[in-house]
Design a protein around this motif. Sequence first.
Motif, mmCIF file in Angstrom:
data_model
loop_
_atom_site.group_PDB
_atom_site.id
_atom_site.type_symbol
_atom_site.label_atom_id
_atom_site.label_comp_id
_atom_site.label_asym_id
_atom_site.label_seq_id
_atom_site.Cartn_x
_atom_site.Cartn_y
_atom_site.Cartn_z
ATOM 1 N N ILE A 139 -2.631 -2.813 6.839
ATOM 2 C CA ILE A 139 -2.093 -4.026 6.223
ATOM 3 C C ILE A 139 -1.914 -3.868 4.711
ATOM 4 N N TYR A 140 -2.833 -3.194 4.028
ATOM 5 C CA TYR A 140 -2.655 -2.982 2.584
ATOM 6 C C TYR A 140 -1.353 -2.224 2.310
ATOM 7 N N ARG A 141 -1.110 -1.177 3.107
ATOM 8 C CA ARG A 141 0.102 -0.362 2.896
ATOM 9 C C ARG A 141 1.359 -1.153 3.216
ATOM 10 N N GLY A 146 6.335 -4.397 0.897
ATOM 11 C CA GLY A 146 7.046 -5.636 0.556
ATOM 12 C C GLY A 146 7.003 -5.926 -0.939
ATOM 13 N N ARG A 147 5.837 -5.716 -1.535
ATOM 14 C CA ARG A 147 5.691 -5.949 -2.975
ATOM 15 C C ARG A 147 6.603 -5.017 -3.763
ATOM 16 N N ALA A 148 6.616 -3.731 -3.395
ATOM 17 C CA ALA A 148 7.450 -2.753 -4.110
ATOM 18 C C ALA A 148 8.922 -3.120 -3.981
ATOM 19 N N GLU A 199 2.898 5.731 -9.164
ATOM 20 C CA GLU A 199 3.336 7.115 -8.918
ATOM 21 C C GLU A 199 2.397 7.844 -7.960
ATOM 22 N N TYR A 200 1.552 7.100 -7.251
ATOM 23 C CA TYR A 200 0.679 7.732 -6.256
ATOM 24 C C TYR A 200 1.541 8.497 -5.251
ATOM 25 N N PRO A 201 1.047 9.666 -4.774
ATOM 26 C CA PRO A 201 1.790 10.392 -3.740
ATOM 27 C C PRO A 201 1.803 9.631 -2.408
ATOM 28 N N ALA A 212 0.081 -1.961 -13.162
ATOM 29 C CA ALA A 212 -0.359 -1.166 -14.315
ATOM 30 C C ALA A 212 -1.882 -1.247 -14.369
ATOM 31 N N ARG A 213 -2.532 -0.262 -14.979
ATOM 32 C CA ARG A 213 -4.009 -0.272 -15.054
ATOM 33 C C ARG A 213 -4.528 -1.428 -15.891
ATOM 34 N N ALA A 214 -3.744 -1.835 -16.909
ATOM 35 C CA ALA A 214 -4.113 -2.998 -17.729
ATOM 36 C C ALA A 214 -2.860 -3.501 -18.423
ATOM 37 N N SER A 232 -6.993 -4.330 -14.660
ATOM 38 C CA SER A 232 -6.774 -4.371 -13.209
ATOM 39 C C SER A 232 -8.041 -4.017 -12.442
ATOM 40 N N GLY A 233 -8.028 -4.297 -11.168
ATOM 41 C CA GLY A 233 -9.067 -3.795 -10.290
ATOM 42 C C GLY A 233 -9.148 -2.280 -10.492
ATOM 43 N N THR A 234 -10.363 -1.793 -10.742
ATOM 44 C CA THR A 234 -10.549 -0.380 -11.086
ATOM 45 C C THR A 234 -11.593 0.201 -10.146
ATOM 46 N N VAL A 319 -12.258 -3.065 0.322
ATOM 47 C CA VAL A 319 -11.478 -2.510 -0.783
ATOM 48 C C VAL A 319 -10.302 -1.754 -0.161
ATOM 49 N N CYS A 320 -9.217 -1.567 -0.921
ATOM 50 C CA CYS A 320 -7.958 -1.090 -0.305
ATOM 51 C C CYS A 320 -8.020 0.294 0.334
ATOM 52 N N ARG A 321 -8.857 1.202 -0.191
ATOM 53 C CA ARG A 321 -8.982 2.505 0.490
ATOM 54 C C ARG A 321 -10.318 2.520 1.210
HETATM 55 C C1 3EB Z 1 -6.581 1.833 -7.188
HETATM 56 O O1 3EB Z 1 -6.860 2.162 -8.334
HETATM 57 C C2 3EB Z 1 -7.547 0.916 -6.499
HETATM 58 O O2 3EB Z 1 -2.675 -2.944 -4.996
HETATM 59 O O3 3EB Z 1 -2.647 -4.404 -6.622
HETATM 60 C C3 3EB Z 1 -6.610 -1.641 -7.734
HETATM 61 C C4 3EB Z 1 -5.922 -2.654 -8.402
HETATM 62 C C5 3EB Z 1 -6.171 -1.221 -6.494
HETATM 63 C C6 3EB Z 1 -4.792 -3.234 -7.834
HETATM 64 C C7 3EB Z 1 -3.141 -3.420 -6.025
HETATM 65 C C8 3EB Z 1 -5.040 -1.828 -5.933
HETATM 66 C C9 3EB Z 1 -4.361 -2.815 -6.592
HETATM 67 O O4 3EB Z 1 -5.578 2.231 -6.593
HETATM 68 C C10 3EB Z 1 -6.894 -0.163 -5.735
#
Ligand code: 3EB
Length: 337
Positions: A139-141, A146-148, A199-201, A212-214, A232-234, A319-321
């Motif tokens: 479901i996360y993927r 959809g978000r992308a 840019e995750y593989p 973005a990370r922040a 962001s969630g880290t 958590v997502c992973r």
């Molecule tokens: C990561 O760094 C962990 O899908 O919006 C962190 C923050 C994570 C936001 C998101 C996912 C999201 O990939 C997961």
Amino acid sequence: MNKIDCDFHYEGERAETAAGRHVLGRVVFGEATAAPTVRDGVPEIGLHMASPGFDSFTEVWSTDAPAETGEHRGLVYAHDGEYLFCAGVIPEGATYREPTREAYEAAFEVMDRLDYRHVFRMWNFIGGINSDNSEGLEIYRDFCVGRAEAFEAKPERVTCMPAATGIGSRGRGIAFFFLATRTGTTQNIENRRQVPAFEYPRQYGPKSPSFARATRLVPAGEDETRGAVYVSGTASITGHETLHAGDIDAQCELTLDNIAHLVGSGNLRLGGLDGGHDLKELRWVKAYVRHEEHLPAVRAACADVFPPQTHVVFLNVDVCRDDLLVEIEGIVPAPEF
Ligand code: 3EB
């Protein structure tokens, strides 16, 4: 210039709004899901994120100007001329790609119509985040696709993805809320120790997570060092890989190190930005803990680095992973001068 503030009101505490402040939105981290509505003139959404032994609280966003509220395609919002708060839900379904794209497109429409150009923070609470949809995709993927697609439909948005959280929820379906600014500018901050999430593989899903990370929110006409930094969630990720699978203490340490590095002056300078912050400046921290038995370890790790005025809340969600045990986020408020 208007100022936007976050606050946590804990269970049992009387929720009072400070003099001269106006509430823009309320997010109840409680024991039930509640669809977005306007209640007593304020947009409100209920998330099933609380559980025994963990925190139960209401996150309250306020500004110093009165807000106007409204609804659009199931989303509720309030805006004060400078800031927009907007919340929505995607009901439980067999797949999430299309409803997520539609909900995000509706969100972008709200921003366009009301003239709030830049999102600076988004949160997504995803029921069954690690379960498969009806087609066998996690479901996360599925949500990420959809978000992308919603971001890609507006190319100018791809370059300004906001800080975000994509985390599990104890409820069903997906709930989200976000904040946007009219005249402020946003600066996206990446962590030089992590591959940008967008840019995750391919191994992490058909579409990379859009965040973005922040984000640093710089009010119009102000020096960039006076902006608040929304983290962001880290998690325990270096490059694009999860590190320390199965080791909660090591995951907490790397997660907090990642945040410290992200907001530090060295990382900002590499991104062409002035200023920099210390972990101790974070406020309104949320720590998401996958296994309830890890709460003491996460609490201890947070107590080591955050002062009492930080306000750290703990929530027991996935958590997502599936190898991530903990995820932490927070906000460095704009410095007071
Ligand atoms: C990561 O760094 C962990 O899908 O919006 C962190 C923050 C994570 C936001 C998101 C996912 C999201 O990939 C997961």
